[in-house]
Design a protein around this motif. Structure first.
Motif, PDB file in Angstrom:
ATOM      1  N   ASP A 189     -25.182 -20.885  24.403  1.00  0.00           N
ATOM      2  CA  ASP A 189     -26.427 -20.861  25.167  1.00  0.00           C
ATOM      3  C   ASP A 189     -26.561 -19.612  26.041  1.00  0.00           C
ATOM      4  O   ASP A 189     -27.505 -19.502  26.825  1.00  0.00           O
ATOM      5  N   TYR A 190     -25.661 -18.649  25.896  1.00  0.00           N
ATOM      6  CA  TYR A 190     -25.743 -17.414  26.678  1.00  0.00           C
ATOM      7  C   TYR A 190     -27.002 -16.636  26.314  1.00  0.00           C
ATOM      8  O   TYR A 190     -27.370 -16.540  25.142  1.00  0.00           O
ATOM      9  N   PHE A 191     -27.642 -16.070  27.303  1.00  0.00           N
ATOM     10  CA  PHE A 191     -28.849 -15.284  27.089  1.00  0.00           C
ATOM     11  C   PHE A 191     -28.536 -14.036  26.259  1.00  0.00           C
ATOM     12  O   PHE A 191     -27.569 -13.325  26.531  1.00  0.00           O
ATOM     13  N   ILE A 196     -25.034 -14.133  18.776  1.00  0.00           N
ATOM     14  CA  ILE A 196     -24.114 -13.129  18.222  1.00  0.00           C
ATOM     15  C   ILE A 196     -22.675 -13.606  18.321  1.00  0.00           C
ATOM     16  O   ILE A 196     -21.852 -13.355  17.428  1.00  0.00           O
ATOM     17  N   LEU A 197     -22.368 -14.322  19.401  1.00  0.00           N
ATOM     18  CA  LEU A 197     -21.000 -14.791  19.612  1.00  0.00           C
ATOM     19  C   LEU A 197     -20.581 -15.865  18.625  1.00  0.00           C
ATOM     20  O   LEU A 197     -19.403 -16.250  18.595  1.00  0.00           O
ATOM     21  N   SER A 242     -15.283 -10.163  31.201  1.00  0.00           N
ATOM     22  CA  SER A 242     -15.949 -10.549  32.441  1.00  0.00           C
ATOM     23  C   SER A 242     -17.289 -11.217  32.162  1.00  0.00           C
ATOM     24  O   SER A 242     -17.623 -12.240  32.767  1.00  0.00           O
ATOM     25  N   ILE A 243     -18.040 -10.649  31.231  1.00  0.00           N
ATOM     26  CA  ILE A 243     -19.374 -11.179  30.929  1.00  0.00           C
ATOM     27  C   ILE A 243     -19.287 -12.492  30.148  1.00  0.00           C
ATOM     28  O   ILE A 243     -19.979 -13.459  30.465  1.00  0.00           O
ATOM     29  N   VAL A 244     -18.431 -12.537  29.144  1.00  0.00           N
ATOM     30  CA  VAL A 244     -18.381 -13.699  28.245  1.00  0.00           C
ATOM     31  C   VAL A 244     -17.604 -14.855  28.853  1.00  0.00           C
ATOM     32  O   VAL A 244     -18.028 -16.014  28.792  1.00  0.00           O
TER      33      VAL A 244
END
Length: 444
Positions: A189-191, A196-197, A242-244
């Motif tokens: 559900d990441y913007f 892609i993940l 850090s982001i993921v």
């Protein structure tokens, strides 16, 4: 010759700059824990706290006390960054951080453990000898050099961490990319990047890059020819993490460590242009170098041996979790379980099922359902609670767990009274049922 190498004086610019970054990062970690509600969820809301076994006497402060506790730690981080009462500030932070680490393990993280180790190391280093309030107040402290062994303390610590992390990834669920898939499913559900993940080629890239990065990053940073490329890749790698994975200050702390791999003169010319150039390459021996060898030798021996202890404990650590913590087995498994606690009174054999939601938060419930030490601790908590009422009890557990999305399997022997079982921190517990796969097979 080895002594001459370690006790040669070099420019201390990397240590001074690392002190500033380190102090800033630990202050952000502590203030962030207040701002994000982590302290409330982890240390204030729970009715019962799962400490590290043996440290039950370390309990959260009552009321809003833990807010003040973390505020003090954050302030100590600022003191470290500006070099104010550095030695005492660093020692105080290390003690307080170690206390809060041992105080709860529902939010256990290898990075929290690493922060203890780095803080401990920093307590012994002369990181306030320049560009600090201490050196400004007392000019006799000023020094523009450090012993070379200071650099190698950090290099060796990082080498141990990354090497064990790489070796731990060499198991079936990582190598067939199935665990990476499980890991990324929670990020769907990441913007922008959520879809892609989920693609297979990225899972393969992450799995392969994870092993090679951990295995090669320290040698690549040490070698001048590959240092720049390794540093650039480190930036990308840690920013991705850090982001993921949103793992707090660790990616940025890891980048700060790279200061010790670069030429001190380059650090000085970039960040401390007014700092005198250190040119004296003479060896200035310590009054008692034997104690330095002995003390740090014992420290690193522990660091080398502790992560391999699970090899001397019966069964597979992936299943039992025995020897998992403090061994740099980072992001290697996902555990999910169903559990039922049954209390049997010894006086009249009356039996009742425990409503876990009356005792535990959702995060604690997830841990109790999947981790043997949590299960044992909660059984002990129930025993003490009933004993306070004068009621002797036995506690039986029915537990089924799933590892890395595999089908659930029975985990705890339902015929064993866990309330009467001792805990062995370095051994196997026979009430944990054998792993449903052999040593050479992956869970099916």
């Amino acid at each position: 010759m080895f002594c001459r190498f370690l006790f040669q004086r070099i420019d201390n610019s990397p240590l001074l700059l690392f002190r500033m970054f380190f102090g800033l990062l630990i202050s952000l970690e502590c203030y962030g824990a207040i701002a994000t509600g982590w302290i409330r969820r982890t240390l204030i809301d729970p009715k019962f706290t799962f400490t590290f076994i043996g440290f039950e006497w370390l309990q959260p402060l009552p009321g809003n006390g833990m807010y003040f506790y973390y505020f003090i730690m954050g302030t100590l981080g600022i003191f470290v960054a500006v070099g104010y009462k550095y030695r005492w500030s660093m020692i105080a932070f290390t003690i307080l951080w170690t206390g809060t680490y041992l105080m709860q393990k529902s939010s256990y993280n290898n990075h929290y453990y690493l922060l203890i180790l780095i803080s401990f190391i920093m307590c012994f280093l002369p990181a306030n000898r320049a560009y600090s309030l201490d050196s400004r107040a007392d000019p006799s402290l000023v020094s523009h050099s450090m012993y070379r062994y200071v650099k190698w303390l950090f290099v060796l610590q990082l080498f141990i961490v990354y090497t064990y992390a790489a070796v731990a990834k060499l198991y079936a669920d990582w190598l067939d990319f199935s665990f990476v898939k499980v890991l990324m499913q929670t990020k769907a559900d990441y913007f922008l990047i959520g879809d892609i993940l989920q693609v297979l080629w990225l899972h393969k890239l992450i799995a392969v890059a994870g092993v090679f990065f951990d295995l090669l990053i320290v040698p690549a940073l040490l070698w001048r020819r590959t240092r720049a490329a390794a540093f650039i890749f480190s930036i990308f790698f840690h920013l991705f993490n850090s982001i993921v994975f949103q793992i707090g200050i660790f990616p940025y702390l890891s980048l700060a460590f790279t200061l010790f791999f670069f030429d001190p003169e380059s650090i000085r010319s970039l960040f401390f242009k007014c700092k005198p150039k250190w040119e004296d390459q003479s060896v200035i021996p310590l009054s008692r170098p034997t104690w330095i060898y002995f003390g740090w030798g014992i420290y690193f021996l522990i660091q080398i041996l502790l992560p391999v202890r699970h090899h001397f404990i019966k069964d597979d650590v992936l299943w039992t979790e025995e020897g998992h913590r403090m061994s740099w087995r980072m992001m290697l498994r996902n555990r999910d379980g169903l559990i039922q606690f049954r209390v049997v009174r010894k006086d009249n054999q009356a039996s009742e099922l425990i409503k876990l939601k009356d005792y535990l938060t959702s995060k604690q419930l997830n841990r109790v359902a999947s981790y043997p030490d949590f299960i044992w601790q909660f059984a002990q908590h129930l025993r003490k609670e009933y004993a306070a009422k004068g009621i002797p009890i036995a506690v039986y557990v029915k537990s089924d767990i799933s590892i890395n999305g595999k089908p659930r399997r029975p985990f705890i022997d339902p015929e064993v009274d866990l309330a009467s079982q001792p805990w062995d921190p370095f051994g196997h517990h026979d009430w944990i049922l054998p792993a449903p796969w052999s040593a050479r097979e992956t869970p099916d």
